[in-house]
Design a protein around this motif. Structure first.
Motif, PDB file in Angstrom:
ATOM      1  N   GLY A 157       0.790  -1.225   0.000  1.00  0.00           N
ATOM      2  CA  GLY A 157       0.000   0.000   0.000  1.00  0.00           C
ATOM      3  C   GLY A 157       0.821   1.273   0.000  1.00  0.00           C
ATOM      4  N   ALA A 158       2.121   1.187  -0.337  1.00  0.00           N
ATOM      5  CA  ALA A 158       2.962   2.389  -0.318  1.00  0.00           C
ATOM      6  C   ALA A 158       2.413   3.465  -1.253  1.00  0.00           C
ATOM      7  CB  ALA A 158       4.396   2.025  -0.696  1.00  0.00           C
ATOM      8  N   GLY A 159       2.007   3.077  -2.457  1.00  0.00           N
ATOM      9  CA  GLY A 159       1.463   4.055  -3.394  1.00  0.00           C
ATOM     10  C   GLY A 159       0.170   4.659  -2.898  1.00  0.00           C
ATOM     11  N   LEU A 160      -0.696   3.834  -2.346  1.00  0.00           N
ATOM     12  CA  LEU A 160      -1.960   4.326  -1.793  1.00  0.00           C
ATOM     13  C   LEU A 160      -1.711   5.345  -0.691  1.00  0.00           C
ATOM     14  CD1 LEU A 160      -5.202   2.561  -0.940  1.00  0.00           C
ATOM     15  CD2 LEU A 160      -3.874   3.381   0.992  1.00  0.00           C
ATOM     16  N   LEU A 161      -0.753   5.053   0.197  1.00  0.00           N
ATOM     17  CA  LEU A 161      -0.489   5.945   1.324  1.00  0.00           C
ATOM     18  C   LEU A 161       0.188   7.238   0.885  1.00  0.00           C
ATOM     19  CD1 LEU A 161       0.609   3.294   3.960  1.00  0.00           C
ATOM     20  CD2 LEU A 161      -1.573   4.512   3.843  1.00  0.00           C
ATOM     21  N   ASP A 162       0.769   7.267  -0.313  1.00  0.00           N
ATOM     22  CA  ASP A 162       1.269   8.525  -0.860  1.00  0.00           C
ATOM     23  C   ASP A 162       0.129   9.467  -1.224  1.00  0.00           C
ATOM     24  OD1 ASP A 162       3.946   7.891  -0.643  1.00  0.00           O
ATOM     25  OD2 ASP A 162       4.136   7.193  -2.712  1.00  0.00           O
ATOM     26  N   VAL A 163      -1.032   8.896  -1.519  1.00  0.00           N
ATOM     27  CA  VAL A 163      -2.191   9.682  -1.955  1.00  0.00           C
ATOM     28  C   VAL A 163      -3.120  10.004  -0.798  1.00  0.00           C
ATOM     29  CG1 VAL A 163      -4.225   9.655  -3.469  1.00  0.00           C
ATOM     30  CG2 VAL A 163      -2.074   8.678  -4.255  1.00  0.00           C
ATOM     31  N   LEU A 164      -3.293   9.050   0.109  1.00  0.00           N
ATOM     32  CA  LEU A 164      -4.249   9.188   1.200  1.00  0.00           C
ATOM     33  C   LEU A 164      -3.542   9.290   2.540  1.00  0.00           C
ATOM     34  CD1 LEU A 164      -6.923   6.438   0.332  1.00  0.00           C
ATOM     35  CD2 LEU A 164      -7.053   8.880  -0.175  1.00  0.00           C
ATOM     36  N   ASP A 165      -3.945  10.277   3.341  1.00  0.00           N
ATOM     37  CA  ASP A 165      -3.495  10.299   4.727  1.00  0.00           C
ATOM     38  C   ASP A 165      -4.647  10.027   5.683  1.00  0.00           C
ATOM     39  OD1 ASP A 165      -4.938  12.634   4.533  1.00  0.00           O
ATOM     40  OD2 ASP A 165      -3.228  13.957   4.877  1.00  0.00           O
ATOM     41  N   GLY A 166      -5.790   9.681   5.106  1.00  0.00           N
ATOM     42  CA  GLY A 166      -6.963   9.327   5.892  1.00  0.00           C
ATOM     43  C   GLY A 166      -8.023   8.763   4.971  1.00  0.00           C
ATOM     44  N   LEU A 167      -9.100   8.260   5.541  1.00  0.00           N
ATOM     45  CA  LEU A 167     -10.198   7.670   4.775  1.00  0.00           C
ATOM     46  C   LEU A 167     -11.396   8.615   4.787  1.00  0.00           C
ATOM     47  CD1 LEU A 167      -9.754   4.034   6.086  1.00  0.00           C
ATOM     48  CD2 LEU A 167      -9.330   4.831   3.749  1.00  0.00           C
ATOM     49  N   PRO A 168     -12.244   8.553   3.755  1.00  0.00           N
ATOM     50  CA  PRO A 168     -13.330   9.524   3.630  1.00  0.00           C
ATOM     51  C   PRO A 168     -14.508   9.300   4.570  1.00  0.00           C
ATOM     52  CG  PRO A 168     -13.423   7.963   1.827  1.00  0.00           C
ATOM     53  CD  PRO A 168     -12.161   7.672   2.575  1.00  0.00           C
ATOM     54  N   GLY A 169     -14.531   8.177   5.268  1.00  0.00           N
ATOM     55  CA  GLY A 169     -15.619   7.871   6.175  1.00  0.00           C
ATOM     56  C   GLY A 169     -15.378   6.508   6.809  1.00  0.00           C
ATOM     57  N   THR A 170     -16.371   6.033   7.522  1.00  0.00           N
ATOM     58  CA  THR A 170     -16.281   4.698   8.102  1.00  0.00           C
ATOM     59  C   THR A 170     -16.026   3.693   6.982  1.00  0.00           C
ATOM     60  OG1 THR A 170     -17.805   5.299   9.862  1.00  0.00           O
ATOM     61  CG2 THR A 170     -17.496   2.956   9.440  1.00  0.00           C
ATOM     62  N   THR A 171     -14.947   2.932   7.105  1.00  0.00           N
ATOM     63  CA  THR A 171     -14.502   2.090   5.987  1.00  0.00           C
ATOM     64  C   THR A 171     -14.333   0.649   6.411  1.00  0.00           C
ATOM     65  OG1 THR A 171     -13.321   3.960   4.984  1.00  0.00           O
ATOM     66  CG2 THR A 171     -12.687   1.751   4.258  1.00  0.00           C
ATOM     67  N   SER A 172     -14.956  -0.251   5.649  1.00  0.00           N
ATOM     68  CA  SER A 172     -14.744  -1.685   5.789  1.00  0.00           C
ATOM     69  C   SER A 172     -13.997  -2.173   4.555  1.00  0.00           C
ATOM     70  CB  SER A 172     -16.079  -2.435   5.902  1.00  0.00           C
ATOM     71  OG  SER A 172     -16.799  -2.017   7.050  1.00  0.00           O
ATOM     72  N   VAL A 173     -13.129  -3.157   4.757  1.00  0.00           N
ATOM     73  CA  VAL A 173     -12.314  -3.680   3.669  1.00  0.00           C
ATOM     74  C   VAL A 173     -12.621  -5.159   3.501  1.00  0.00           C
ATOM     75  CG1 VAL A 173      -9.977  -4.064   2.827  1.00  0.00           C
ATOM     76  CG2 VAL A 173     -10.504  -1.998   4.132  1.00  0.00           C
ATOM     77  N   ALA A 174     -13.165  -5.523   2.346  1.00  0.00           N
ATOM     78  CA  ALA A 174     -13.501  -6.912   2.033  1.00  0.00           C
ATOM     79  C   ALA A 174     -12.267  -7.584   1.446  1.00  0.00           C
ATOM     80  CB  ALA A 174     -14.668  -6.971   1.049  1.00  0.00           C
ATOM     81  N   CYS A 175     -11.612  -8.442   2.240  1.00  0.00           N
ATOM     82  CA  CYS A 175     -10.360  -9.078   1.845  1.00  0.00           C
ATOM     83  C   CYS A 175     -10.635 -10.432   1.213  1.00  0.00           C
ATOM     84  CB  CYS A 175      -9.462  -9.259   3.066  1.00  0.00           C
ATOM     85  SG  CYS A 175      -9.084  -7.726   3.932  1.00  0.00           S
ATOM     86  N   ASP A 176     -10.044 -10.672   0.041  1.00  0.00           N
ATOM     87  CA  ASP A 176     -10.317 -11.932  -0.652  1.00  0.00           C
ATOM     88  C   ASP A 176      -9.531 -13.101  -0.078  1.00  0.00           C
ATOM     89  OD1 ASP A 176      -7.799 -11.191  -1.695  1.00  0.00           O
ATOM     90  OD2 ASP A 176      -8.227 -12.106  -3.633  1.00  0.00           O
ATOM     91  N   VAL A 177      -8.552 -12.831   0.771  1.00  0.00           N
ATOM     92  CA  VAL A 177      -7.818 -13.881   1.475  1.00  0.00           C
ATOM     93  C   VAL A 177      -7.588 -13.428   2.911  1.00  0.00           C
ATOM     94  CG1 VAL A 177      -6.673 -14.967  -0.508  1.00  0.00           C
ATOM     95  CG2 VAL A 177      -5.636 -12.970   0.591  1.00  0.00           C
ATOM     96  N   ASP A 178      -7.372 -14.404   3.818  1.00  0.00           N
ATOM     97  CA  ASP A 178      -7.264 -14.077   5.237  1.00  0.00           C
ATOM     98  C   ASP A 178      -5.828 -14.068   5.740  1.00  0.00           C
ATOM     99  OD1 ASP A 178      -6.587 -16.749   5.221  1.00  0.00           O
ATOM    100  OD2 ASP A 178      -8.208 -17.411   6.547  1.00  0.00           O
ATOM    101  N   VAL A 179      -4.869 -13.870   4.859  1.00  0.00           N
ATOM    102  CA  VAL A 179      -3.463 -14.080   5.188  1.00  0.00           C
ATOM    103  C   VAL A 179      -2.841 -12.861   5.856  1.00  0.00           C
ATOM    104  CG1 VAL A 179      -3.193 -15.735   3.330  1.00  0.00           C
ATOM    105  CG2 VAL A 179      -2.686 -13.325   2.901  1.00  0.00           C
ATOM    106  N   PRO A 180      -1.757 -13.067   6.649  1.00  0.00           N
ATOM    107  CA  PRO A 180      -1.015 -11.942   7.218  1.00  0.00           C
ATOM    108  C   PRO A 180      -0.183 -11.235   6.167  1.00  0.00           C
ATOM    109  CG  PRO A 180       0.069 -14.008   7.762  1.00  0.00           C
ATOM    110  CD  PRO A 180      -1.222 -14.368   7.085  1.00  0.00           C
ATOM    111  N   LEU A 181       0.441 -10.147   6.569  1.00  0.00           N
ATOM    112  CA  LEU A 181       1.110  -9.264   5.619  1.00  0.00           C
ATOM    113  C   LEU A 181       2.185  -9.956   4.795  1.00  0.00           C
ATOM    114  CD1 LEU A 181       1.675  -6.450   4.464  1.00  0.00           C
ATOM    115  CD2 LEU A 181       3.194  -6.049   6.421  1.00  0.00           C
ATOM    116  N   LEU A 182       3.090 -10.682   5.421  1.00  0.00           N
ATOM    117  CA  LEU A 182       4.230 -11.229   4.681  1.00  0.00           C
ATOM    118  C   LEU A 182       3.828 -12.302   3.684  1.00  0.00           C
ATOM    119  CD1 LEU A 182       7.105 -11.311   7.326  1.00  0.00           C
ATOM    120  CD2 LEU A 182       6.448  -9.502   5.726  1.00  0.00           C
ATOM    121  N   ASP A 183       2.658 -12.900   3.854  1.00  0.00           N
ATOM    122  CA  ASP A 183       2.188 -13.874   2.863  1.00  0.00           C
ATOM    123  C   ASP A 183       1.872 -13.221   1.524  1.00  0.00           C
ATOM    124  OD1 ASP A 183       2.531 -15.913   4.617  1.00  0.00           O
ATOM    125  OD2 ASP A 183       0.454 -16.586   4.646  1.00  0.00           O
ATOM    126  N   ALA A 184       1.718 -11.907   1.521  1.00  0.00           N
ATOM    127  CA  ALA A 184       1.546 -11.215   0.234  1.00  0.00           C
ATOM    128  C   ALA A 184       2.723 -11.496  -0.676  1.00  0.00           C
ATOM    129  CB  ALA A 184       1.408  -9.709   0.468  1.00  0.00           C
TER     130      ALA A 184
END
Length: 312
Positions: A136-163
């Protein structure tokens, strides 16, 4: 009128058939012996917007965003009723087999797409099917916050390093690349507090990045199935599947969640895969020909063929 009721509820066969097209093909075959309903499904990844629009309607919007390599593209998002907005990562930074370079791919375009929705009452972000492993480095360059209450639907349940460890190869990474990508993610001090959350590694680590902005990570398949009203109890057989059934299917993909709910309801469930590398344990899992050009015909044939086994 047929006395058997069947539900065709596949996910997409990526790059081959959308979930809606796959459901229609299955229904064509199932209609030979059953009364059929269609309910295309998704898990937060590619096709989630189309599935939600099919089930719930809403208004389409488009925005000019960057793809994973900085090229301009039009990304859609969906406005549902009551000020709810839905954004799909794969609309901005999709995995494209014509260009695989996870060391260079950026998630900036998803940040641009989220920024374009304005200030919704609630935001749902679907993660999956992206070209990126940038945490998410590129995303965080654009966003420093979210526009409202945000839920994220993840297609896998894995921890970060499994990416990097599990999924980078699908995005073109060599074994050497995967080591470098893992090291990059491990070095991200900003993501460390979120690295072990289920879904942190979704979409190349975008789950962790969005969690760092205050979003709630949720299992995408379960959330989408609830939103589209999936209920197997009214059916004698439920048919689902996706392009490839493998070890990752049970880590959060829609067919595995459908199979789980069917078992709980005592309803027969059949799972297909264009390719089946690892069947889902305890569920009828059927491999198709694996030939993209035959995918629609394979699904029609499968639907017809299941009539014989249903009667036995």
């Amino acid at each position: 009128m047929p006395s058997v009721r069947a539900l065709a509820c596949p996910a997409s066969l990526k790059g081959v058939l959308s979930a809606r097209e796959a459901a229609a093909a299955l229904a064509d075959g199932l209609l030979a012996w059953a009364a059929v309903d269609q309910l295309p499904v998704a898990d937060g990844g590619e096709g989630t917007l189309d599935v939600l629009h099919y089930a719930k309607g809403g208004e389409w919007h488009e925005a000019e965003v960057s793809d994973a390599f900085g090229n301009p593209r039009r990304g859609r998002w969906l406005e549902l009723s009551f000020g709810h907005a839905v954004v799909e990562a794969a609309e901005a930074i999709p995995l494209d087999q014509a260009r695989l370079d996870p060391l260079m791919a950026s998630s900036r375009g998803l940040g641009e797409l989220i920024r374009s929705v304005g200030r919704p009452r609630e935001l749902l972000v679907g993660l999956g099917g992206t070209a990126t492993v940038d945490g998410g480095a590129g995303l965080l360059d654009v966003l420093d916050g979210l526009p409202g209450t945000t839920s994220v639907a993840c297609d896998v349940d894995v921890p970060l390093l499994d990416a990097a460890r599990v999924f980078a190869a699908q995005k073109g990474a060599t074994s050497v690349d995967a080591v470098e990508l893992e090291a990059r993610l491990a070095a991200r001090v900003d993501l460390a507090p979120y690295a072990q959350r289920p879904g942190a590694g979704a979409a190349g680590g975008l789950g962790a990045a969005l969690a760092s902005l205050g979003a709630e990570l949720v299992p995408g398949a379960a959330l989408v199935l609830d939103l589209v009203g999936f209920d197997p109890s009214a059916y004698d057989v439920v048919v689902t599947g996706e392009g490839a059934v493998d070890a990752t299917t049970v880590r959060g993909k829609a067919p595995a969640e459908i199979a789980r709910r069917c078992r709980a309801a005592g309803v027969r469930c059949v799972v297909f895969g264009g390719v089946v590398a690892e069947p889902i344990e305890g569920v009828e899992t059927i491999a198709l020909s694996g030939e993209p050009a035959r995918a629609r015909a394979d699904l029609v044939e499968l639907g017809r063929r299941l009539g014989g086994s249903q009667r036995r």
